[in-house]
Design a protein around this motif. Structure first.
Motif, PDB file in Angstrom:
ATOM      1  N   GLY A   7      77.316   8.201 -45.145  1.00 37.44           N
ATOM      2  CA  GLY A   7      79.230   7.400 -45.458  1.00 37.44           C
ATOM      3  C   GLY A   7      79.947   6.594 -44.811  1.00 37.44           C
ATOM      4  O   GLY A   7      80.916   6.587 -44.747  1.00 37.44           O
ATOM      5  N   GLY A   8      78.544   5.456 -43.945  1.00 41.84           N
ATOM      6  CA  GLY A   8      79.755   4.695 -43.319  1.00 41.84           C
ATOM      7  C   GLY A   8      79.701   3.293 -43.675  1.00 41.84           C
ATOM      8  O   GLY A   8      80.281   2.335 -42.822  1.00 41.84           O
ATOM      9  N   THR A   9      80.045   3.618 -44.589  1.00 43.45           N
ATOM     10  CA  THR A   9      80.206   2.260 -45.770  1.00 43.45           C
ATOM     11  C   THR A   9      81.666   2.092 -46.466  1.00 43.45           C
ATOM     12  O   THR A   9      81.864   1.247 -46.767  1.00 43.45           O
ATOM     13  N   GLU A  14      82.833   2.986 -41.393  1.00 37.54           N
ATOM     14  CA  GLU A  14      83.419   1.226 -40.668  1.00 37.54           C
ATOM     15  C   GLU A  14      84.451   1.169 -39.869  1.00 37.54           C
ATOM     16  O   GLU A  14      84.130   0.408 -38.433  1.00 37.54           O
ATOM     17  N   GLY A  15      85.546   2.364 -39.722  1.00 39.41           N
ATOM     18  CA  GLY A  15      86.429   2.130 -38.245  1.00 39.41           C
ATOM     19  C   GLY A  15      85.429   2.346 -37.015  1.00 39.41           C
ATOM     20  O   GLY A  15      85.509   1.710 -35.989  1.00 39.41           O
ATOM     21  N   LEU A  16      84.530   3.345 -37.383  1.00 37.48           N
ATOM     22  CA  LEU A  16      84.428   4.315 -35.983  1.00 37.48           C
ATOM     23  C   LEU A  16      82.903   3.167 -35.552  1.00 37.48           C
ATOM     24  O   LEU A  16      82.335   3.051 -34.824  1.00 37.48           O
ATOM     25  N   ALA A  17      82.149   2.774 -36.390  1.00 38.43           N
ATOM     26  CA  ALA A  17      81.297   1.722 -36.500  1.00 38.43           C
ATOM     27  C   ALA A  17      81.726   1.175 -35.869  1.00 38.43           C
ATOM     28  O   ALA A  17      80.479   0.797 -34.781  1.00 38.43           O
ATOM     29  N   LEU A  18      82.496   0.475 -36.339  1.00 40.61           N
ATOM     30  CA  LEU A  18      82.593  -0.965 -35.449  1.00 40.61           C
ATOM     31  C   LEU A  18      83.240  -0.806 -34.280  1.00 40.61           C
ATOM     32  O   LEU A  18      83.364  -1.859 -32.961  1.00 40.61           O
ATOM     33  N   ARG A  19      84.450   0.048 -33.696  1.00 41.77           N
ATOM     34  CA  ARG A  19      84.974   0.141 -32.777  1.00 41.77           C
ATOM     35  C   ARG A  19      83.637   1.000 -31.408  1.00 41.77           C
ATOM     36  O   ARG A  19      83.313   0.016 -30.415  1.00 41.77           O
ATOM     37  N   TRP A  20      82.768   2.169 -32.153  1.00 41.05           N
ATOM     38  CA  TRP A  20      81.420   2.127 -31.403  1.00 41.05           C
ATOM     39  C   TRP A  20      80.263   0.825 -30.724  1.00 41.05           C
ATOM     40  O   TRP A  20      79.809   0.577 -30.525  1.00 41.05           O
ATOM     41  N   ALA A  21      80.753  -0.098 -32.134  1.00 41.37           N
ATOM     42  CA  ALA A  21      79.532  -1.265 -31.585  1.00 41.37           C
ATOM     43  C   ALA A  21      79.993  -2.075 -30.232  1.00 41.37           C
ATOM     44  O   ALA A  21      79.291  -2.913 -30.106  1.00 41.37           O
ATOM     45  N   TYR A  22      81.290  -2.159 -30.552  1.00 42.43           N
ATOM     46  CA  TYR A  22      82.389  -3.392 -30.393  1.00 42.43           C
ATOM     47  C   TYR A  22      82.636  -2.541 -28.445  1.00 42.43           C
ATOM     48  O   TYR A  22      82.525  -3.617 -27.772  1.00 42.43           O
ATOM     49  N   ASP A  23      82.660  -1.390 -28.529  1.00 41.75           N
ATOM     50  CA  ASP A  23      83.910  -0.676 -26.775  1.00 41.75           C
ATOM     51  C   ASP A  23      81.657  -0.004 -26.537  1.00 41.75           C
ATOM     52  O   ASP A  23      82.383  -0.382 -25.185  1.00 41.75           O
ATOM     53  N   THR A  24      81.420  -0.018 -27.009  1.00 41.23           N
ATOM     54  CA  THR A  24      80.400   0.279 -26.124  1.00 41.23           C
ATOM     55  C   THR A  24      78.423  -0.050 -26.261  1.00 41.23           C
ATOM     56  O   THR A  24      78.613  -1.078 -27.461  1.00 41.23           O
ATOM     57  N   ASP A  25      77.601   0.406 -25.569  1.00 38.23           N
ATOM     58  CA  ASP A  25      76.429   0.261 -26.335  1.00 38.23           C
ATOM     59  C   ASP A  25      75.472   1.561 -26.248  1.00 38.23           C
ATOM     60  O   ASP A  25      74.245   0.818 -26.983  1.00 38.23           O
ATOM     61  N   HIS A  26      75.811   1.611 -26.880  1.00 38.98           N
ATOM     62  CA  HIS A  26      75.808   3.446 -28.259  1.00 38.98           C
ATOM     63  C   HIS A  26      75.064   2.371 -29.746  1.00 38.98           C
ATOM     64  O   HIS A  26      75.330   1.809 -29.865  1.00 38.98           O
ATOM     65  N   GLU A  27      73.727   2.881 -29.790  1.00 35.28           N
ATOM     66  CA  GLU A  27      73.417   2.859 -30.883  1.00 35.28           C
ATOM     67  C   GLU A  27      73.706   3.374 -32.541  1.00 35.28           C
ATOM     68  O   GLU A  27      74.014   4.642 -32.207  1.00 35.28           O
ATOM     69  N   VAL A  28      74.444   1.825 -32.977  1.00 37.01           N
ATOM     70  CA  VAL A  28      75.011   2.348 -34.449  1.00 37.01           C
ATOM     71  C   VAL A  28      74.118   2.675 -35.710  1.00 37.01           C
ATOM     72  O   VAL A  28      73.299   1.604 -36.120  1.00 37.01           O
ATOM     73  N   LEU A  29      73.870   3.727 -36.339  1.00 37.43           N
ATOM     74  CA  LEU A  29      73.425   3.956 -37.872  1.00 37.43           C
ATOM     75  C   LEU A  29      74.336   3.745 -38.908  1.00 37.43           C
ATOM     76  O   LEU A  29      75.732   4.187 -38.390  1.00 37.43           O
ATOM     77  N   ILE A  30      74.300   3.018 -39.351  1.00 37.63           N
ATOM     78  CA  ILE A  30      75.013   3.320 -41.201  1.00 37.63           C
ATOM     79  C   ILE A  30      74.371   3.969 -42.365  1.00 37.63           C
ATOM     80  O   ILE A  30      73.489   4.094 -42.316  1.00 37.63           O
ATOM     81  N   GLY A  31      75.056   5.119 -42.478  1.00 38.08           N
ATOM     82  CA  GLY A  31      73.424   5.757 -43.468  1.00 38.08           C
ATOM     83  C   GLY A  31      74.999   5.815 -45.292  1.00 38.08           C
ATOM     84  O   GLY A  31      75.868   5.725 -45.246  1.00 38.08           O
ATOM     85  N   SER A  32      73.883   5.892 -45.925  1.00 35.89           N
ATOM     86  CA  SER A  32      74.454   6.215 -47.556  1.00 35.89           C
ATOM     87  C   SER A  32      73.725   6.865 -48.618  1.00 35.89           C
ATOM     88  O   SER A  32      72.494   6.870 -47.968  1.00 35.89           O
TER      89      SER A  32
END
Length: 222
Positions: A7-9, A14-32
């Motif tokens: 439900g990352g769309t 969106e907020g969590l995806a952007l924050r983790w991608a911006y602030d960390t090195d964790h790999e972020v996957l978006i599901g829908s």
């Protein structure tokens, strides 16, 4: 660590995806439910990050595929989809997967929003009931403003309350939350305490509705 936002769309995804991608090195996957929508949104998030000088790859998948690839799965879906979403990929989870539930049941009338818990007592409890027995569930990120979270120009300076029955899983989510700049995770006990936390969300939204200066309000404990 690999984090899937099923439900990352949507707004909180969106907020969590952007924050983790911006602030960390964790790999972020978006599901829908729609993998093409997930891929399109993932590209939009990459573009936003690139505009800020952050070169990150964000991938989009169907929810089931995203969950299958992840160490931590965030249920960034509306509360009425939580059970079906978990049951849809339950077979892709294993005992090392941590499932995170930020959804809150609410109803709206002319006065504002009101807490509307499911029969299980909380949406976090719904997620726990739908998940395989060996999969730990942690409730987190319930009381955050999605708009504030997604605006990388805004400092958060907020707390997020965590509930969970598995100490190791709570520690993982606490670490992931603390890595978002300006966010402080606080443990609030087992899943049985989730209703008290979830019920804060409509209160915060109502405060924002009736007080312009409290737009995107959050919680902070002294």
């Amino acid at each position: 660590m690999r984090i899937a936002l099923c439900g990352g769309t949507g707004d909180i995804g969106e907020g969590l995806a952007l924050r983790w991608a911006y602030d960390t090195d964790h790999e972020v996957l978006i599901g829908s439910r729609d993998p093409e929508k997930a891929r399109t949104k993932a590209q939009e998030y990459e573009t936003e990050l690139d505009s800020r000088g952050v070169d990150r790859t964000v991938k989009g998948f169907a929810n089931e595929m995203a969950a299958d690839r992840a160490d931590v799965v965030v249920l960034a879906v509306p509360p009425y989809y939580v059970r079906d979403t978990v049951e849809g990929f339950a077979g892709r989870l294993d005992r090392d997967t941590v499932l995170v539930s930020p959804a809150v049941g609410m109803q709206r009338d002319d006065a504002g929003l009101h807490y509307h818990p499911p029969s299980e007592g909380s949406v976090t409890a719904v997620a726990a009931a739908a998940a395989p027995d060996e999969v730990a569930v942690v409730g987190a990120f319930h009381n955050l403003s999605a708009g504030r979270l997604a605006n990388l120009d805004v400092e958060l300076d907020q707390d997020t309350l965590l509930v969970g029955d598995d100490e190791d899983a709570v520690d993982i989510v606490r670490m992931l939350a603390a890595e978002i700049e300006g966010l402080r995770p606080l443990y609030a006990g087992p899943v049985a305490n989730a209703a008290e936390i979830e019920s804060l969300t409509p209160l915060l939204i109502n405060l924002a509705k009736y007080n312009d200066e409290l737009h995107d309000a959050g919680v902070q404990f002294g």
